[in-house]
Write an enzyme that holds these catalytic residues in place. Structure first.
Site, PDB file in Angstrom:
ATOM      1  N   THR A  44      54.799  -9.265 121.967  1.00 53.86           N
ATOM      2  CA  THR A  44      53.893  -8.276 122.609  1.00 53.86           C
ATOM      3  C   THR A  44      53.309  -7.381 121.350  1.00 53.86           C
ATOM      4  O   THR A  44      52.203  -7.054 121.398  1.00 53.86           O
ATOM      5  CB  THR A  44      55.062  -7.294 123.256  1.00 53.86           C
TER       6      THR A  44
ATOM      7  N   PHE B 273      51.974 -15.869 125.754  1.00 47.31           N
ATOM      8  CA  PHE B 273      51.538 -15.652 127.307  1.00 47.31           C
ATOM      9  C   PHE B 273      51.387 -14.071 127.210  1.00 47.31           C
ATOM     10  O   PHE B 273      50.725 -13.724 128.242  1.00 47.31           O
ATOM     11  CB  PHE B 273      52.704 -15.881 128.323  1.00 47.31           C
ATOM     12  N   LYS B 274      51.980 -13.143 126.383  1.00 51.82           N
ATOM     13  CA  LYS B 274      51.496 -11.905 126.331  1.00 51.82           C
ATOM     14  C   LYS B 274      50.100 -11.514 126.658  1.00 51.82           C
ATOM     15  O   LYS B 274      49.493 -10.409 126.778  1.00 51.82           O
ATOM     16  CB  LYS B 274      52.265 -11.129 124.996  1.00 51.82           C
ATOM     17  N   ASP B 275      49.028 -12.624 125.804  1.00 53.71           N
ATOM     18  CA  ASP B 275      47.781 -12.178 125.661  1.00 53.71           C
ATOM     19  C   ASP B 275      47.309 -12.338 127.298  1.00 53.71           C
ATOM     20  O   ASP B 275      46.270 -11.570 127.484  1.00 53.71           O
ATOM     21  CB  ASP B 275      47.084 -13.521 125.117  1.00 53.71           C
TER      22      ASP B 275
END
Ligand SMILES: *Cc1c(COP(=O)(O)O)cnc(C)c1O
Length: 494
Positions: free
Chosen positions: A144, A109-111
């Site tokens: 991250t 989900f860091k994208d």
């Protein structure tokens, strides 16, 4: 809209907050107020694409950013995701949904934020007339680092350096980072756990001496960690988007509250949900899911944050192996009635004594918004197995933690009939050995063998970025003691 420090009087523009990353007093930047989204605006967002929704939410905070530029950047960022929708909502069961945030270039989900942050930083530093080169320093528990490397690779006038704990990331995460391409990137392992790693990076940010040495090299520092508001802001958007998807498919009525369960480490993802709520999104309970490193579970239950005397556990959900949860400071600041002096004092206590406690009143206010639970390793494995057996849906280990805690919540709060959205933060292929073990009880040594077997079992498509990793040359192999982190930074800039 201005941004203020959680610890003092510093007040800056959005561009400054993003370029600087951290306030000079060590505090985190927060918006001076929460911008509101009206019912009419929510309605207007229904037919929008994900990029348009994201742009709409972002521009509420980033008022001085050019709106057309922001929209173009959102469109570009989310075009890098596989599939039509960057954040699809999948129905699992009556009233239970999965918000899949792992379709980006690095499968976590860091994208969602890190595909966009380079633009926010570049446009911000142009607005401020920054002449120096910008160095992004990142401490990562795995995801991250890779997402930031990918986002910032070959960005003009920007260099990026990532530190990760030598023994604290999965094989796949390590391979993703150490094979990173790009002329402006560097990756170094640090001997220690994630907290050691994060503390080393924070020290560099806080040191005037380090900054002076960097200045001589015509370099200023910025951060891609979730302490940067530029990370937080894009994350708020997917809570809106999930809600809008429920609305547009008639699963909920306008104004109806929705609960979210979020697998939590640094408290960034779940804080974005809280921000969405403060902006007027009808959000009910926020379920904070932890693994065995359950410092947040204890805090939300007791009001006491205590790292002192607590063992650090390595788990199969390494991106949540965190004891010092940085973004919690933003919540504590809100709970205190935005009392910066009190927040500063609590953070000082945390770093000096390893604990602080909030008042009974604050604790009750927090429990109105948050429910907390944690999953052991066994429970996580069991939950991944169960869901796959029940409905054929494979989850990664972090999402497994969330699902397990969501089920605890259903059990405890039987009367809460609100819809639940579980936030899925990584592709099962990103943690193939542990996921395969959960699904079949089989251990494989090789990550790619795990990938192949999960594929055979689930028929879920293998993300192209992971499939291609096997043949990429390893570019970065260095491992250094924590104390040498800054030396490595200087070497990188030579
Ligand atoms: C980073 C991460 C988390 C934790 O998110 P926070 O914002 O740190 O709470 C959970 N799952 C995955 C897969 C992650 O990469």
């Amino acid at each position: 809209m201005y941004f203020i420090s959680t610890r003092g009087n510093e007040k800056v523009t959005a561009a400054q907050a993003i370029v600087q990353g951290l306030a000079k007093d060590g505090g985190l930047f927060v918006p001076e107020r929460f911008p509101q989204v009206t019912k009419e605006e929510l309605d207007a967002m229904i037919p929008m694409s994900y990029a348009e929704r994201a742009c709409f939410v972002l521009s509420k905070y980033l008022e001085e950013y050019d709106k057309a530029g922001l929209l173009a950047a959102c469109e570009k960022a989310y075009s890098k995701f596989e599939g039509k929708d960057a954040a699809p909502l999948v129905r699992l069961d009556e009233g239970v949904y999965m918000l899949e945030l792992f379709h980006g270039p690095t499968c976590a989900f860091k994208d969602m934020a890190l595909t966009l942050l380079p633009y926010l930083l570049r446009a911000g530093s142009d607005m401020l007339g920054v002449k120096e080169q910008i160095l992004i320093l990142v401490a990562t528990s795995g995801d991250t680092g890779k997402a930031a490397l990918e986002g910032f690779r070959d960005a003009e006038g920007i260099k990026i350096m990532v530190f990760y704990p030598d023994d604290g990331v999965s094989k796949m995460q390590k391979l993703q980072m150490c094979t990173q391409e790009g002329g402006n990137v560097n990756v170094v392992a640090v001997k220690g756990n994630f907290d050691d790693c994060q503390t080393a990076v924070k020290k560099i940010f806080a040191s005037e001496e380090c900054k002076a040495q960097l200045k001589e090299k015509n370099t200023i520092l910025s951060s891609a960690n979730s302490i940067n508001f530029g990370r937080l802001a894009p994350q708020i958007a997917y809570y809106f988007s999930a809600y809008l998807d429920l609305l547009s498919s008639d699963q909920i009525q306008p104004g109806e509250e929705v609960n979210f369960t979020v697998p939590t480490g640094n408290f960034g993802n779940i804080l974005a949900a809280y921000y969405a709520k403060r902006m007027g999104l009808p959000v009910g309970k926020l379920v904070c899911a932890s693994n065995r490193n359950n410092v947040l579970t204890d805090f939300i239950r007791s009001g006491k944050y205590k790292t002192e005397g607590r063992a650090f556990h390595k788990t199969m959900s390494p991106s949540m192996d965190i004891l010092i949860s940085s973004n919690l400071e933003r919540l504590v600041f809100e709970l205190s009635g935005r009392n910066a002096a009190l927040t500063a004092e609590r953070m000082r206590d945390l770093s000096q004594k390893g604990c602080y406690e909030i008042s009974e009143e604050e604790r009750q206010a927090m429990q109105k918004e948050f429910f907390a639970g944690y999953a052991t390793e066994d429970q996580t494995v069991e939950c991944i197995y169960d869901l796959f057996t029940e409905i054929g849906y494979p989850m990664d280990t972090h999402t497994g933690v969330a699902m397990s805690v969501a089920r605890d919540y259903f059990e405890k709060e039987k009367d809460d009939k609100r819809n639940m959205v579980i936030v899925s933060t990584a592709s099962p292929y990103k943690f193939p050995q542990d996921v395969l073990y959960a699904l079949t009880g089989n251990d494989v040594k090789d990550s790619f063998k795990g990938v192949k077997r999960i594929n055979a079992l689930t028929a879920m498509a293998i993300p192209a970025s992971l499939a291609g990793l096997r043949d990429k040359p390893v570019r970065f192999r260095k491992s250094v003691p924590v104390a040498d982190a800054f030396k490595e930074v200087l070497k990188f800039l030579e």
